[in-house]
Design a protein around this motif. Structure first.
Motif, short mmCIF file in Angstrom:
data_model
loop_
_atom_site.label_atom_id
_atom_site.label_comp_id
_atom_site.label_asym_id
_atom_site.label_seq_id
_atom_site.Cartn_x
_atom_site.Cartn_y
_atom_site.Cartn_z
N UNK A 1 -23.50 -24.05 20.72
CA UNK A 1 -24.11 -23.94 22.05
C UNK A 1 -25.41 -24.74 22.11
N UNK A 2 -26.25 -24.61 21.10
CA UNK A 2 -27.46 -25.42 21.01
C UNK A 2 -28.71 -24.75 21.50
N UNK A 3 -28.75 -24.40 22.79
CA UNK A 3 -29.97 -23.79 23.31
C UNK A 3 -29.66 -22.76 24.39
N UNK A 4 -30.71 -22.06 24.82
CA UNK A 4 -30.53 -20.95 25.76
C UNK A 4 -30.03 -21.43 27.11
N UNK A 5 -30.52 -22.58 27.56
CA UNK A 5 -30.12 -23.09 28.88
C UNK A 5 -28.62 -23.36 28.93
N UNK A 6 -28.08 -23.93 27.88
CA UNK A 6 -26.65 -24.19 27.83
C UNK A 6 -25.87 -22.89 27.79
N UNK A 7 -26.34 -21.93 26.99
CA UNK A 7 -25.67 -20.63 26.91
C UNK A 7 -25.63 -19.95 28.28
#
Length: 272
Positions: A80-86
């Motif tokens: 996912x990478x980061x919170x915004x993408x999640x």
């Protein structure tokens, strides 16, 4: 009819993990694969040397484009990478509860490079776990999601799997590959109770992308209509053979890939 399986994950240019491994697995399991990229990585069998996250809005655009046009029978979520993408992914998938989701909470690469930013763990914990039909953490990932020490035996593995299931997913498969033992047991906890999957530890360096491959194979089997335990059993058999046959490939000098197409390809010396 062929089942359509979607992977939401990062790219691995060396082909052994991430989106590339997922698409190979979907094809090998007789399904049609699709992909939504969350990140580009610069990596090979020796390590990860750089990560570039796709903007969350564009991840959402990719996901909507697929869902608005094609019937999706199952989804695998990886890096996912980061919170915004999640958050972007969760906002869209929350409106499609009929699609089974297999969540592989990728946090660290095989060589130790972080693949999930610290602020994203909470977003995965609170937004994506409750949407999942199944999550497939290894021991360090399970510990991180629970904010507790890593399990060191089968009893604690089962305890942590149960604790993770109480956080929202329908089922949890905790993988025991990090245990210091001759065996590599996995434990599944779902509505039917606790099921152990026993596996001998395979001694090989060719383990690049094993987590991606297992979760993708499970998603493919679930997309074809299998129940969770049945899908896990079939996926584990497929992965074990892919690892055993990995020596037939010559790809890289580090942790090599598994042989995703071991059932479809003939060894070179058997070609007529």
């Amino acid at each position: 009819m062929t089942s359509n399986i979607l992977s939401i994950a990062g790219s691995d240019p060396s082909g052994g993990a991430g989106i590339q491994a997922d698409l190979k697995t979907f094809a090998a399991r007789g399904t049609y694969g699709m992909s939504v990229l969350t990140a580009l990585t610069a990596q090979n069998t020796r390590g990860v040397f750089g990560v570039h996250f796709v903007p969350a809005a564009f991840v959402a655009d990719q996901l909507r484009a697929v869902l608005d046009d094609i019937q999706v029978d199952a989804i695998k979520i990886g890096m996912i990478g980061n919170a915004e993408i999640a958050e972007a992914i969760a906002d869209i998938l929350a409106d499609r509860p009929h699609i089974p989701i297999v969540l592989d909470p990728v946090m660290v690469a095989k060589g130790g490079a972080p693949l999930l930013e610290a602020d994203a763990v909470e977003a995965v914990r609170t937004r994506l776990l409750p949407l999942a039909a199944l999550i497939t953490p290894n021991l360090p990932e399970a510990a991180a999601l629970l904010r507790r020490s890593e399990a060191t035996d089968r009893t604690e593995m089962a305890v942590q799997a149960d604790a993770l299931r109480r956080m929202g997913p329908q089922a949890v498969l905790v993988k025991g590959g990090h245990l210091e033992s001759a065996e590599s047991p996995d434990v599944l906890i779902d509505s039917n109770g606790t099921t152990w999957f026993e596996s001998p530890r395979l001694h090989t360096r060719n383990t690049h992308g094993t987590g991606c491959t297992l979760s993708s194979a499970i998603a493919a089997e679930m997309g074809k209509g299998s129940g969770i335990a049945e899908a896990v059993r079939a996926a584990k058999h497929y992965l074990a053979t892919a690892i055993e046959r990995s020596h037939e490939l010559q790809a890289g000098s580090g942790h090599g890939p598994v042989h995703h197409f071991h059932e479809q390809w003939q060894p070179a010396n058997d070609c007529r």
